[in-house]
Write an enzyme that holds these catalytic residues in place. Structure first.
Site, PDB file in Angstrom:
ATOM      1  N   HIS A   1     -28.591  12.654   5.585  1.00  0.00           N
ATOM      2  CA  HIS A   1     -28.436  13.440   4.363  1.00  0.00           C
ATOM      3  C   HIS A   1     -27.069  13.211   3.749  1.00  0.00           C
ATOM      4  CE1 HIS A   1     -27.065  15.870   7.775  1.00  0.00           C
ATOM      5  NE2 HIS A   1     -26.182  16.406   6.959  1.00  0.00           N
TER       6      HIS A   1
ATOM      7  N   HIS B   1     -24.201  15.164   1.248  1.00  0.00           N
ATOM      8  CA  HIS B   1     -23.735  16.432   0.681  1.00  0.00           C
ATOM      9  C   HIS B   1     -23.177  16.182  -0.715  1.00  0.00           C
ATOM     10  CE1 HIS B   1     -23.362  18.625   4.659  1.00  0.00           C
ATOM     11  NE2 HIS B   1     -23.319  17.378   5.093  1.00  0.00           N
TER      12      HIS B   1
HETATM   13  P1  AMP Z   1     -24.113  17.911   8.678  1.00  0.00           P
HETATM   14  O1  AMP Z   1     -23.179  18.783   9.467  1.00  0.00           O
HETATM   15  O2  AMP Z   1     -23.435  16.850   7.860  1.00  0.00           O
HETATM   16  O3  AMP Z   1     -25.183  17.390   9.563  1.00  0.00           O
HETATM   17  O4  AMP Z   1     -24.761  18.830   7.573  1.00  0.00           O
HETATM   18  C1  AMP Z   1     -25.813  19.699   7.825  1.00  0.00           C
HETATM   19  C2  AMP Z   1     -25.767  20.704   6.721  1.00  0.00           C
HETATM   20  O5  AMP Z   1     -26.997  21.393   6.728  1.00  0.00           O
HETATM   21  C3  AMP Z   1     -24.669  21.763   6.851  1.00  0.00           C
HETATM   22  O6  AMP Z   1     -23.864  21.753   5.693  1.00  0.00           O
HETATM   23  C4  AMP Z   1     -25.433  23.067   7.016  1.00  0.00           C
HETATM   24  O7  AMP Z   1     -24.795  24.124   6.354  1.00  0.00           O
HETATM   25  C5  AMP Z   1     -26.759  22.735   6.388  1.00  0.00           C
HETATM   26  N1  AMP Z   1     -27.906  23.471   6.857  1.00  0.00           N
HETATM   27  C6  AMP Z   1     -28.227  23.820   8.130  1.00  0.00           C
HETATM   28  N2  AMP Z   1     -29.423  24.446   8.157  1.00  0.00           N
HETATM   29  C7  AMP Z   1     -29.887  24.466   6.888  1.00  0.00           C
HETATM   30  C8  AMP Z   1     -31.067  24.954   6.260  1.00  0.00           C
HETATM   31  N3  AMP Z   1     -32.034  25.574   6.948  1.00  0.00           N
HETATM   32  N4  AMP Z   1     -31.200  24.806   4.916  1.00  0.00           N
HETATM   33  C9  AMP Z   1     -30.231  24.205   4.194  1.00  0.00           C
HETATM   34  N5  AMP Z   1     -29.095  23.714   4.721  1.00  0.00           N
HETATM   35  C10 AMP Z   1     -28.920  23.833   6.051  1.00  0.00           C
END
Ligand code: AMP
Length: 144
Positions: A107, A109
């Site tokens: 993903h 951001h």
């Molecule tokens: P990463 O740490 O780069 O893997 O990013 C994962 C992101 O997903 C973090 O910014 C979290 O805040 C976000 N996140 C975790 N669970 C959810 C969810 N259910 N819906 C939307 N975002 C989420």
């Protein structure tokens, strides 16, 4: 989880893709989904993920799927700019737990940024209000 390992289709983003977990969606087609981060680092923090590729990170991604994904990141970032008028936009992507990754489905951001307003902690701040996220998603979607 390090850079090595197998894709786990029980991760939260895979559940969002399958419709098993809720998300405030900004955009969706056969290839990608964009939705609001529930622990946003700023107002309008949006995530963009591929639907088909079982890639945990950038290194594992199919280049063809990556091409579509990054084009969607640009499109959504432009819509975020139109909708929220930030002073800047940070685009990030983490590979492996030591690098800060917490969800193991590739993903990007998109983090809108305003002068003098620090970002919240990565994946560690408070959970946003679902209705506010829906309103932000609709505002961004209207600019796509
Ligand atoms: P990463 O740490 O780069 O893997 O990013 C994962 C992101 O997903 C973090 O910014 C979290 O805040 C976000 N996140 C975790 N669970 C959810 C969810 N259910 N819906 C939307 N975002 C989420």
């Amino acid at each position: 989880m390090s850079l090595d390992g197998a894709y786990d289709d029980g991760n939260i983003f895979a559940k969002i893709i399958r419709g098993e977990a809720p998300a405030a969606k900004v955009y969706e087609d056969d290839h990608v989904v964009a939705f609001m981060d529930v622990f946003p680092q700023s107002t309008g923090h949006t995530l963009v993920i591929p639907k088909q590729d079982a890639a945990r990170n950038l290194l594992e991604a199919d280049p063809a799927i990556l091409a579509t994904l990054i084009q969607t990141v640009q499109r959504v970032a432009r819509a975020v700019r139109e909708a929220l008028k930030p002073d800047g936009i940070v685009v990030t992507q983490f590979n492996g737990a030591p690098a800060g990754q917490t969800v193991y489905h590739l993903h990007f951001h998109i983090i809108p940024t305003w002068e003098g307003v620090p970002h919240g902690r990565h994946a560690g701040g408070g959970m946003a209000d679902p209705d506010e996220l829906k309103a932000l998603a609709a505002a961004i979607a209207a600019k796509l």
